[in-house]
Design a protein around this motif. Structure first.
Motif, PDB file in Angstrom:
ATOM      1  N   TYR A 139      -7.219   1.702   7.030  1.00  0.00           N
ATOM      2  CA  TYR A 139      -6.031   0.850   6.959  1.00  0.00           C
ATOM      3  C   TYR A 139      -6.364  -0.599   7.302  1.00  0.00           C
ATOM      4  O   TYR A 139      -5.815  -1.529   6.700  1.00  0.00           O
ATOM      5  CB  TYR A 139      -4.930   1.396   7.868  1.00  0.00           C
ATOM      6  CG  TYR A 139      -4.257   2.621   7.304  1.00  0.00           C
ATOM      7  CD1 TYR A 139      -3.338   2.519   6.264  1.00  0.00           C
ATOM      8  CD2 TYR A 139      -4.542   3.885   7.799  1.00  0.00           C
ATOM      9  CE1 TYR A 139      -2.719   3.638   5.730  1.00  0.00           C
ATOM     10  CE2 TYR A 139      -3.931   5.019   7.277  1.00  0.00           C
ATOM     11  CZ  TYR A 139      -3.019   4.891   6.236  1.00  0.00           C
ATOM     12  OH  TYR A 139      -2.412   6.015   5.705  1.00  0.00           O
ATOM     13  N   SER A 140      -7.247  -0.810   8.253  1.00  0.00           N
ATOM     14  CA  SER A 140      -7.639  -2.169   8.597  1.00  0.00           C
ATOM     15  C   SER A 140      -8.301  -2.869   7.416  1.00  0.00           C
ATOM     16  O   SER A 140      -8.067  -4.064   7.167  1.00  0.00           O
ATOM     17  CB  SER A 140      -8.599  -2.148   9.799  1.00  0.00           C
ATOM     18  OG  SER A 140      -9.038  -3.443  10.114  1.00  0.00           O
ATOM     19  N   GLN A 141      -9.129  -2.131   6.663  1.00  0.00           N
ATOM     20  CA  GLN A 141      -9.783  -2.714   5.493  1.00  0.00           C
ATOM     21  C   GLN A 141      -8.764  -3.232   4.485  1.00  0.00           C
ATOM     22  O   GLN A 141      -9.022  -4.210   3.770  1.00  0.00           O
ATOM     23  CB  GLN A 141     -10.657  -1.657   4.809  1.00  0.00           C
ATOM     24  CG  GLN A 141     -11.945  -1.314   5.527  1.00  0.00           C
ATOM     25  CD  GLN A 141     -12.701  -0.206   4.812  1.00  0.00           C
ATOM     26  OE1 GLN A 141     -12.145   0.527   3.985  1.00  0.00           O
ATOM     27  NE2 GLN A 141     -13.990  -0.080   5.108  1.00  0.00           N
ATOM     28  N   HIS A 143       0.865  -1.189   0.000  1.00  0.00           N
ATOM     29  CA  HIS A 143       0.000   0.000   0.000  1.00  0.00           C
ATOM     30  C   HIS A 143       0.898   1.234   0.000  1.00  0.00           C
ATOM     31  O   HIS A 143       1.667   1.454   0.937  1.00  0.00           O
ATOM     32  CB  HIS A 143      -0.906  -0.006   1.229  1.00  0.00           C
ATOM     33  CG  HIS A 143      -1.835   1.171   1.314  1.00  0.00           C
ATOM     34  ND1 HIS A 143      -1.405   2.435   1.677  1.00  0.00           N
ATOM     35  CD2 HIS A 143      -3.164   1.284   1.083  1.00  0.00           C
ATOM     36  CE1 HIS A 143      -2.435   3.260   1.666  1.00  0.00           C
ATOM     37  NE2 HIS A 143      -3.514   2.588   1.297  1.00  0.00           N
ATOM     38  N   ALA A 144       0.814   2.047  -1.036  1.00  0.00           N
ATOM     39  CA  ALA A 144       1.630   3.252  -1.137  1.00  0.00           C
ATOM     40  C   ALA A 144       1.147   4.319  -0.155  1.00  0.00           C
ATOM     41  O   ALA A 144      -0.031   4.337   0.217  1.00  0.00           O
ATOM     42  CB  ALA A 144       1.575   3.804  -2.560  1.00  0.00           C
ATOM     43  N   PRO A 145       2.019   5.216   0.270  1.00  0.00           N
ATOM     44  CA  PRO A 145       1.594   6.308   1.153  1.00  0.00           C
ATOM     45  C   PRO A 145       0.674   7.273   0.414  1.00  0.00           C
ATOM     46  O   PRO A 145       1.016   7.749  -0.667  1.00  0.00           O
ATOM     47  CB  PRO A 145       2.915   6.979   1.555  1.00  0.00           C
ATOM     48  CG  PRO A 145       3.873   6.607   0.462  1.00  0.00           C
ATOM     49  CD  PRO A 145       3.461   5.265  -0.025  1.00  0.00           C
ATOM     50  N   LEU A 146      -0.500   7.554   1.002  1.00  0.00           N
ATOM     51  CA  LEU A 146      -1.525   8.351   0.330  1.00  0.00           C
ATOM     52  C   LEU A 146      -2.116   9.400   1.273  1.00  0.00           C
ATOM     53  O   LEU A 146      -2.797   9.047   2.237  1.00  0.00           O
ATOM     54  CB  LEU A 146      -2.656   7.442  -0.168  1.00  0.00           C
ATOM     55  CG  LEU A 146      -2.286   6.349  -1.165  1.00  0.00           C
ATOM     56  CD1 LEU A 146      -3.456   5.392  -1.330  1.00  0.00           C
ATOM     57  CD2 LEU A 146      -1.891   6.957  -2.491  1.00  0.00           C
ATOM     58  N   GLY A 150       1.143  -8.621   4.657  1.00  0.00           N
ATOM     59  CA  GLY A 150       1.195  -7.524   3.698  1.00  0.00           C
ATOM     60  C   GLY A 150       1.740  -6.256   4.334  1.00  0.00           C
ATOM     61  O   GLY A 150       1.580  -6.034   5.541  1.00  0.00           O
ATOM     62  N   LEU A 151       2.378  -5.409   3.541  1.00  0.00           N
ATOM     63  CA  LEU A 151       2.967  -4.160   4.030  1.00  0.00           C
ATOM     64  C   LEU A 151       2.151  -2.959   3.581  1.00  0.00           C
ATOM     65  O   LEU A 151       1.863  -2.799   2.395  1.00  0.00           O
ATOM     66  CB  LEU A 151       4.406  -4.010   3.517  1.00  0.00           C
ATOM     67  CG  LEU A 151       5.112  -2.695   3.859  1.00  0.00           C
ATOM     68  CD1 LEU A 151       5.260  -2.521   5.364  1.00  0.00           C
ATOM     69  CD2 LEU A 151       6.487  -2.632   3.174  1.00  0.00           C
ATOM     70  N   LEU A 152       1.797  -2.111   4.544  1.00  0.00           N
ATOM     71  CA  LEU A 152       1.158  -0.835   4.254  1.00  0.00           C
ATOM     72  C   LEU A 152       2.109   0.281   4.683  1.00  0.00           C
ATOM     73  O   LEU A 152       2.713   0.211   5.762  1.00  0.00           O
ATOM     74  CB  LEU A 152      -0.164  -0.679   5.017  1.00  0.00           C
ATOM     75  CG  LEU A 152      -1.327  -1.602   4.628  1.00  0.00           C
ATOM     76  CD1 LEU A 152      -1.200  -2.945   5.350  1.00  0.00           C
ATOM     77  CD2 LEU A 152      -2.656  -0.956   4.986  1.00  0.00           C
ATOM     78  N   ILE A 153       2.251   1.292   3.839  1.00  0.00           N
ATOM     79  CA  ILE A 153       3.005   2.487   4.204  1.00  0.00           C
ATOM     80  C   ILE A 153       1.988   3.589   4.461  1.00  0.00           C
ATOM     81  O   ILE A 153       1.173   3.907   3.594  1.00  0.00           O
ATOM     82  CB  ILE A 153       3.983   2.908   3.095  1.00  0.00           C
ATOM     83  CG1 ILE A 153       4.892   1.744   2.696  1.00  0.00           C
ATOM     84  CG2 ILE A 153       4.832   4.095   3.568  1.00  0.00           C
ATOM     85  CD1 ILE A 153       5.743   2.012   1.464  1.00  0.00           C
ATOM     86  N   GLN A 202      -3.069  -1.243  15.590  1.00  0.00           N
ATOM     87  CA  GLN A 202      -3.726  -2.416  16.161  1.00  0.00           C
ATOM     88  C   GLN A 202      -4.638  -3.092  15.137  1.00  0.00           C
ATOM     89  O   GLN A 202      -4.688  -4.324  15.058  1.00  0.00           O
ATOM     90  CB  GLN A 202      -4.529  -2.014  17.389  1.00  0.00           C
ATOM     91  CG  GLN A 202      -3.670  -1.656  18.593  1.00  0.00           C
ATOM     92  CD  GLN A 202      -4.463  -0.976  19.706  1.00  0.00           C
ATOM     93  OE1 GLN A 202      -5.697  -0.996  19.708  1.00  0.00           O
ATOM     94  NE2 GLN A 202      -3.762  -0.369  20.650  1.00  0.00           N
ATOM     95  N   GLY A 203      -5.344  -2.288  14.342  1.00  0.00           N
ATOM     96  CA  GLY A 203      -6.204  -2.858  13.315  1.00  0.00           C
ATOM     97  C   GLY A 203      -5.424  -3.599  12.248  1.00  0.00           C
ATOM     98  O   GLY A 203      -5.834  -4.679  11.797  1.00  0.00           O
TER      99      GLY A 203
END
Length: 363
Positions: free
Chosen positions: A42-44, A20-23, A50-53, A86-87
């Motif tokens: 972000y939880s969705q 997930h790119a920073p948005l 997986g990595l989220l930024i 936490q999510g």
């Protein structure tokens, strides 16, 4: 299929390479605190391994940034981020904080005593600031003491991010903001040790990154660059290949990853079909490399790029409108279209109301 092969990134054992790119989406409070809506978003989009930024996050109250962007410099902001984290962790995902300082892209309207924002040189961005509907201001030229203060702001923010529960931090050195302004020859006209030659223009980002590494560890530190991605904020470099190759060679090779924006990114500018990230991939060939930019309009290239390079692929706009993007890509399902009119609003519409794929509605 490389896109869905595991990879170790810092301390995180990822199960796939869709990032997930920073948005920036402005769903935070006026005090820069992430809301429950942000946590839901972000939880969705979190997945097992997986990595989220996270979106660009102000490192201090001195950044003079934009309204309703998040910060990580108060206890309340940390607590807001902890709910987000936490999510994500609850679904088996990982999340990095993107540490940001806008430099001359900010505004005195958001600074104490309405002082002009900082920059490496007193050169205003040409054009209008979309968040103030006024011309960009002539910034204050940062002194060497100011530069030391910037570095300390990043150190404190990095520690705060880790204390809040983030798995790491990404230093935002791209897209025309403060660090990018120091790197680039068009925005940095200094004559001291932080300006002029490539070595001098790279000094700030290298000192700052080293300081963050010393504070939280290399495996929890990453960095984002956009050699061709600052034109919308009037930031360009005369020798991008030489400049960024120099920086990469000087960075700690144990960083969690480096993150580069493709020259063919088609957001806010004409796609560049001549330049390539390949020289930078060769320099950083033995370590995690994230590529971003333009994949929403060319989703067919996501798997191909990962297969060819082994890179992780960061996706922005398509992740906004497809909370189950990883599932859709893995199963070759159609993507929902994003709604640009709702990118920078303040409620759930065009943010958390996108639905996962429904095989009954989409046979």
């Amino acid at each position: 299929m490389t896109l869905f092969e595991p990879i170790k990134v810092g301390t995180c054992q990822l199960q796939h390479r869709v990032v997930h790119a920073p948005l920036t989406r402005l769903r935070n409070t006026e005090d820069n605190i992430p809301t429950d809506l942000v946590a839901e978003y972000y939880s969705q989009r979190a997945t097992e391994g997986g990595l989220l930024i996270a979106e660009a996050t102000a490192v201090s109250s001195k950044t003079g940034g934009y309204p309703r962007i998040p910060g990580v410099f108060t206890k309340e902001q940390q607590e807001g981020w902890s709910k987000v984290i936490q999510g994500v962790h609850g679904k088996g995902g990982y999340i990095f904080s993107q540490l940001w300082h806008g430099g001359r892209a900010g505004s005195s309207l958001f600074l104490e005593n309405n002082l002009a924002p900082f920059a490496p040189s007193p050169i205003a961005i040409r054009g209008d600031n979309q968040f103030t509907n006024t011309r960009y201001e002539v910034p204050r030229e940062a002194t060497q003491d100011d530069i030391k203060d910037f570095i300390q702001q990043y150190i404190t923010a990095a520690k705060n991010a880790i204390d809040a529960g983030f798995d790491g931090v990404e230093i935002h050195a791209a897209n025309g903001y403060l660090i990018h302004q120091f790197i680039s020859s068009s925005s940095n006209k200094r004559t001291d040790i932080y300006g002029g030659s490539i070595k001098n223009r790279a000094r700030f980002v290298l000192e700052l990154t080293e300081a963050v590494v010393n504070a939280i560890g290399a495996e929890r530190t990453a960095i984002r660059f956009s050699p061709w991605g600052g034109s919308h904020l009037d930031v360009d470099d005369d020798t991008p290949y030489e400049t960024y190759s120099h920086i990469l060679k000087k960075l700690d090779p144990k960083l969690a990853y480096v993150h580069f924006v493709e020259p063919r990114d088609d957001f806010l500018r004409i796609p560049d079909l001549e330049n390539s990230l390949d020289p930078f991939r060769k320099v950083w060939k033995d370590n995690p490399f994230i590529t971003a930019g333009g994949y929403t309009t060319r989703p067919e290239t996501i798997s191909a790029v990962s297969q060819e390079t082994g890179n992780l692929v960061a996706i922005g706009r398509a992740f906004t409108s497809n909370p189950d993007l990883v599932y859709r890509l893995k199963n070759d399902l159609p993507l929902s279209k994003h709604q640009r009119d709702y990118f920078y609003t303040t409620d759930a519409i065009g943010y958390t109301d996108y639905q996962p794929y429904d095989k009954n509605a989409n046979p």
